[in-house]
Design a protein around this motif. Structure first.
Motif, PDB file in Angstrom:
ATOM      1  N   UNK A  30       1.244 -74.937 -22.339  1.00 53.04           N
ATOM      2  CA  UNK A  30      -0.588 -74.988 -22.462  1.00 53.04           C
ATOM      3  C   UNK A  30      -0.845 -75.015 -21.190  1.00 53.04           C
ATOM      4  N   UNK A  31      -0.433 -76.016 -20.197  1.00 59.38           N
ATOM      5  CA  UNK A  31      -1.939 -75.888 -19.233  1.00 59.38           C
ATOM      6  C   UNK A  31      -0.948 -75.087 -18.250  1.00 59.38           C
ATOM      7  N   UNK A  75       1.334 -72.661 -18.329  1.00 59.93           N
ATOM      8  CA  UNK A  75       1.503 -70.914 -18.692  1.00 59.93           C
ATOM      9  C   UNK A  75       3.169 -70.273 -17.830  1.00 59.93           C
ATOM     10  N   UNK A 134      -2.490 -66.555 -18.234  1.00 61.23           N
ATOM     11  CA  UNK A 134      -2.121 -65.287 -18.491  1.00 61.23           C
ATOM     12  C   UNK A 134      -0.449 -65.563 -19.316  1.00 61.23           C
ATOM     13  N   UNK A 135      -0.951 -64.318 -20.651  1.00 60.83           N
ATOM     14  CA  UNK A 135      -0.209 -64.723 -21.814  1.00 60.83           C
ATOM     15  C   UNK A 135       0.593 -64.889 -21.619  1.00 60.83           C
ATOM     16  N   UNK A 136       1.831 -65.375 -22.171  1.00 62.11           N
ATOM     17  CA  UNK A 136       2.721 -66.593 -22.441  1.00 62.11           C
ATOM     18  C   UNK A 136       4.300 -64.773 -22.495  1.00 62.11           C
ATOM     19  N   UNK A 155      -3.717 -59.435 -30.491  1.00 64.54           N
ATOM     20  CA  UNK A 155      -3.759 -61.041 -30.848  1.00 64.54           C
ATOM     21  C   UNK A 155      -2.660 -61.618 -29.856  1.00 64.54           C
ATOM     22  N   UNK A 200      -9.464 -61.109 -27.115  1.00 67.26           N
ATOM     23  CA  UNK A 200     -10.979 -61.062 -28.419  1.00 67.26           C
ATOM     24  C   UNK A 200     -11.784 -59.307 -28.383  1.00 67.26           C
ATOM     25  N   UNK A 248      -9.664 -67.281 -36.479  1.00 70.86           N
ATOM     26  CA  UNK A 248     -10.280 -68.561 -36.589  1.00 70.86           C
ATOM     27  C   UNK A 248      -9.141 -68.449 -37.624  1.00 70.86           C
ATOM     28  N   UNK A 268      -5.506 -68.113 -38.411  1.00 72.53           N
ATOM     29  CA  UNK A 268      -4.439 -69.733 -37.688  1.00 72.53           C
ATOM     30  C   UNK A 268      -4.653 -70.857 -38.524  1.00 72.53           C
ATOM     31  N   UNK A 287      -9.085 -75.260 -32.602  1.00 68.61           N
ATOM     32  CA  UNK A 287      -8.894 -74.310 -31.817  1.00 68.61           C
ATOM     33  C   UNK A 287      -9.859 -73.385 -30.320  1.00 68.61           C
ATOM     34  N   UNK A 335      -6.509 -73.569 -28.954  1.00 70.36           N
ATOM     35  CA  UNK A 335      -6.497 -71.929 -28.993  1.00 70.36           C
ATOM     36  C   UNK A 335      -6.450 -70.992 -27.848  1.00 70.36           C
ATOM     37  N   UNK A 336      -8.017 -71.455 -27.425  1.00 73.75           N
ATOM     38  CA  UNK A 336      -8.859 -70.304 -27.079  1.00 73.75           C
ATOM     39  C   UNK A 336      -7.681 -70.735 -25.515  1.00 73.75           C
ATOM     40  N   UNK A 337      -7.925 -72.107 -25.339  1.00 76.47           N
ATOM     41  CA  UNK A 337      -7.055 -72.514 -23.920  1.00 76.47           C
ATOM     42  C   UNK A 337      -5.969 -71.723 -23.232  1.00 76.47           C
ATOM     43  N   UNK A 338      -4.933 -71.972 -24.414  1.00 70.29           N
ATOM     44  CA  UNK A 338      -3.641 -71.083 -24.718  1.00 70.29           C
ATOM     45  C   UNK A 338      -3.760 -70.232 -24.202  1.00 70.29           C
ATOM     46  N   UNK A 339      -4.307 -69.189 -24.874  1.00 66.24           N
ATOM     47  CA  UNK A 339      -4.625 -67.936 -24.501  1.00 66.24           C
ATOM     48  C   UNK A 339      -5.822 -67.592 -24.030  1.00 66.24           C
ATOM     49  N   UNK A 366      -8.650 -67.534 -22.596  1.00 68.20           N
ATOM     50  CA  UNK A 366      -9.607 -67.006 -23.509  1.00 68.20           C
ATOM     51  C   UNK A 366     -11.159 -67.956 -23.040  1.00 68.20           C
ATOM     52  N   UNK A 411     -13.263 -73.940 -19.289  1.00 70.67           N
ATOM     53  CA  UNK A 411     -11.943 -74.555 -18.903  1.00 70.67           C
ATOM     54  C   UNK A 411     -11.542 -75.933 -18.318  1.00 70.67           C
TER      55      UNK A 411
END
Lengths: 173, 186
Positions: free
Chosen positions: A31-32, A34, A95-97, A131, A138, A157, A160, B13, B16-20, B22, B28
């Protein structure tokens, strides 16, 4: 596990802790950072540090300590990468995974979440898929669907929240 | 309890925004500052990553062909085939009506329209057709077969228009034969 704060961890204890925390720590590091490879590297480093300096760690604060070490290691790697190349940072950070770097997931879990996805409203499903599967922002989704950004965020949201509840139930069971 | 739940939901939430990716630069920085000391937030980030992975994997599954959509599609196909069938039937009826001779040449019996092929019809066939489809005959008599005697014709009370039609055809036949012979002779 040893009692008290001044005793080192045995190899067996380290293995047990690794089995218990490696997956969430690796996910956190991804997550940090990527990046799955760097995340794995960071988690390995954290457990090396644990084996070397673990005697200083309070047992009841072990989880928090591990997360902090992983985070610090991840940030250090990010800074190093940033110094190496700003271009590389843009590519690798935020970047996205990449689907090839995903966690190994059980088929049952994937099926259960897939079933839960089907239970979402069609409006929520569209947003979730755009997404996560199509990896759109978004803002892009809102523009594409001709919806206010707030509406897209709300749908995501709510979706999720449901999916996470299902995930937690499945992981507990 | 509710506030805790809301806070946790909000953390989830935010994670999630962080990992994406956004979050804005300011968001950040603030979020990462919290990560250093907030273990729960770190766990939320880990969960967000796992959840994203699972959803992405689930999106690859072939079962995403929704049953509901299949039903809708099947219903759509049913209606399409029904409409096409109806159109085909209407086209056939219209085509048939265009091919049907005019009312004067039709023999309308009990609501059914039966076109008569002029060349092949004989007096006897016309009468037999009328007898077979007559309401009284259908209800009481057995199916008609064989030649019709004059007595039977009288007993059947054949309507005048039918007799006139038969006579007319007979006269026409004799007229047609004579001129053609005349023309051949000439």
């Amino acid at each position: 596990m040893n009692e008290g704060n001044s005793q080192e961890f045995s190899d067996e204890e380290i293995s047990q802790l690794f089995a218990q925390y490696a997956v969430p720590l690796r996910s956190f590091a991804r997550g940090v950072l990527k990046n799955a490879d760097l995340a794995e590297e960071v988690v390995q480093s954290a457990f090396v540090i644990l084996s070397e300096k673990g005697h200083d760690v309070a047992r009841d604060a072990l989880k928090a300590w591990l997360y902090r070490v992983v985070y610090n290691e991840a940030i250090t790697i990010r800074r190093r990468k940033k110094l190496e190349s700003k271009t590389a940072e843009r590519v690798e950070i935020h970047q996205p995974f990449d689907s090839t770097t995903q966690t190994v997931l059980s088929n049952d879990l994937v099926k259960q979440i897939g079933a839960e996805l089907e239970l979402l409203s069609p409006e929520q499903q569209i947003v979730v898929r755009k997404k996560i599967y199509e990896e759109k922002t978004f803002a892009a989704i809102a523009e594409e669907l001709d919806l206010p950004l707030g509406t897209v965020l709300t749908r995501m949201r709510l979706a999720l929240k449901k999916l996470k509840q299902r995930l937690q139930r499945e992981m507990e069971s | 309890m509710t506030q805790e739940h809301d806070a946790s939901s909000d953390k989830s939430w935010q994670a999630f925004l962080y990992t994406e990716g956004e979050m804005s630069a300011e968001e950040l920085t603030a979020f990462e500052a919290r990560l250093e000391n907030d273990t729960e937030l770190c766990e939320q980030v880990a969960e967000a990553v796992i959840l994203t992975d699972v959803i992405a994997a689930a999106s690859h599954q072939p079962m995403l062909a929704k049953p509901v959509r299949t039903e809708r599609f099947a219903a759509g196909r049913f209606w399409t085939s029904t409409i096409l069938t109806a159109c085909l039937m209407v086209a056939l009826l219209v085509g048939n009506s265009l091919r049907t001779p005019s009312d004067s040449q039709d023999l309308k019996l009990h609501g059914h329209v039966r076109p008569i092929v002029e060349e092949n019809i004989s007096d006897e066939n016309v009468i037999r057709l009328w007898v077979e489809t007559s309401p009284t005959t259908l209800a009481e008599a057995e199916p008609f077969t064989g030649p019709i005697s004059p007595v039977e014709v009288e007993e059947l009370n054949v309507p005048d228009w039918l007799l006139a039609a038969v006579q007319y055809e007979t006269v026409e036949e004799t007229h047609e034969e004579t001129p053609s012979l005349d023309r051949e002779e000439i």
